[in-house]
Design an enzyme around this catalytic site. Structure first.
Site, short mmCIF file in Angstrom:
data_model
loop_
_atom_site.label_atom_id
_atom_site.label_comp_id
_atom_site.label_asym_id
_atom_site.label_seq_id
_atom_site.Cartn_x
_atom_site.Cartn_y
_atom_site.Cartn_z
N ASP A 54 4.09 3.17 -4.36
CA ASP A 54 3.59 2.19 -5.33
C ASP A 54 2.84 2.94 -6.43
O ASP A 54 1.62 2.99 -6.43
CB ASP A 54 2.66 1.21 -4.58
CG ASP A 54 2.01 0.19 -5.50
OD1 ASP A 54 2.61 -0.16 -6.53
OD2 ASP A 54 0.89 -0.24 -5.17
N HIS A 186 -11.55 -4.91 -6.52
CA HIS A 186 -10.87 -4.27 -5.39
C HIS A 186 -11.79 -3.22 -4.78
O HIS A 186 -12.60 -2.62 -5.47
CB HIS A 186 -9.55 -3.65 -5.86
CG HIS A 186 -8.51 -3.54 -4.78
ND1 HIS A 186 -8.68 -4.04 -3.51
CD2 HIS A 186 -7.27 -2.96 -4.78
CE1 HIS A 186 -7.59 -3.79 -2.79
NE2 HIS A 186 -6.73 -3.14 -3.53
C1 SPV Z 1 -0.43 -4.85 -4.20
O1 SPV Z 1 -0.26 -5.52 -3.16
O2 SPV Z 1 0.50 -4.43 -4.88
C2 SPV Z 1 -1.79 -4.59 -4.68
C3 SPV Z 1 -2.90 -4.60 -3.73
O3 SPV Z 1 -1.93 -4.31 -5.85
S1 SPV Z 1 -3.20 -2.97 -3.21
O4 SPV Z 1 -1.97 -2.45 -2.66
O5 SPV Z 1 -4.25 -3.04 -2.23
O6 SPV Z 1 -3.62 -2.18 -4.37
MG MG Z 2 -0.20 -3.75 -6.79
#
Ligand code: SPV
Ligand code: MG
Length: 290
Positions: A54, A186
């Site tokens: 991600d 967050h």
């Molecule tokens: C997501 O679920 O894509 C988020 C939350 O942005 S986190 O992965 O905790 O950053």
């Molecule tokens: Mg995210």
């Protein structure tokens, strides 16, 4: 009423709105079936479903298509994770137009540099944008939305970046001033203390959104008691639930050398037919196939 108005009204009228992650129409239907009030179109889950990190690797177009596919399959609102807005304020203009057009009810945008790294990764790159630049991105998003109820949620990553409460609060106020309808704070702290302190000190006018992945002790009951947290997002429990269930089922099939035992505990094929809306297709066949 538009999906944006439905979501905004829930935030205004309910003590807490509970949102669950999904990454495709099937998982979105399961979120709806379970009674959650909205879908979190999670960038983390979409990335995981593609087998990639991600870290701004999938494109805006892929998330827009994902949101469009899910919105066609369910009736509850979709909270779109648009990461950093895929670039600067100019990219944000296009991202908001595309994601609202795809059926999202609101968007969450985070104040990190593009390309970002995922927030919960130990030792991840957590570079924050200058406040003025992010204010420009919020203003661009607000100006671009068509539905005035399409909430722009400004996500503060100051605690994730280890910059402390003062910085987080300062950013919250700056983002509200730029027109954000809510702030998402967050945290990757293993206890809720950091978030509880932020919520207690937050004296802005817009509500707070949280993602309690790493501090799961903070139950909905405790969140409601804090008063100004209006949305809780369960950020990755869809993909983690899938991985848990599949590992269990697949390992049993390997161990048993067949599917006879597993067949007794997994859902029937008929239940999958229901999730595919085969009944709707059969009705259409009766009406239109000649
Ligand atoms: C997501 O679920 O894509 C988020 C939350 O942005 S986190 O992965 O905790 O950053
Ligand atoms: Mg995210």
């Amino acid at each position: 009423m538009s999906a944006s108005s439905v979501f905004k009204q829930m935030v205004e009228e309910r003590p807490l709105v509970s949102v669950m992650a999904a990454h495709n129409p099937l998982t979105a239907r399961l979120v709806e079936e379970a009674g959650f009030e909205a879908i979190w179109a999670s960038g983390f889950e979409l990335s995981a479903s593609l087998g990639i990190p991600d870290a701004s690797i999938f494109t805006m177009t892929e998330q827009v298509e994902n949101v469009r596919n899910m919105s066609g399959a369910i009736d509850i609102p979709i909270v779109a994770d648009i990461d950093t807005g895929y670039g600067n304020a100019i990219n944000v203009i296009h991202a908001i137009e595309a994601i609202e057009g795809a059926g999202a009810a609101l968007a969450v945008m985070e104040d990190k540099n593009f390309p970002k790294d995922t927030s919960l990764l130990e030792g991840g790159r957590q570079d924050l944008l200058r406040i003025e630049e992010f204010q420009g991105k919020i203003e661009a998003a607000v100006a671009q939305r068509k539905d005035p109820d399409f909430m722009i949620v400004a996500r503060i990553e100051a605690l994730i970046a280890g910059q402390g409460q003062e910085e987080a609060l300062k950013r919250g106020h700056a983002y509200e001033e730029a027109g954000a309808d809510a702030i998402l704070i967050h945290s990757k702290s293993k206890t809720p203390d950091e978030i509880v302190e932020f919520a207690k000190r937050w004296d802005g006018g817009v509500p707070i959104v949280i993602v309690p992945t790493v501090y799961p002790q903070l139950t909905e009951e405790r969140i409601r008691e804090l008063g100004n947290i209006k949305v809780v997002i369960y950020g990755n429990h869809c993909v983690r639930g899938i991985v848990t269930a599949l590992r269990d089922v697949f390992s049993q099939i390997r161990a048993d050398g067949g599917i006879e035992e597993v067949d007794k505990k997994i859902v029937s094929v008929e239940e999958i037919f229901d999730l595919q809306n085969v009944a709707g297709m059969k009705e259409n066949e009766k009406r239109y196939l000649r």
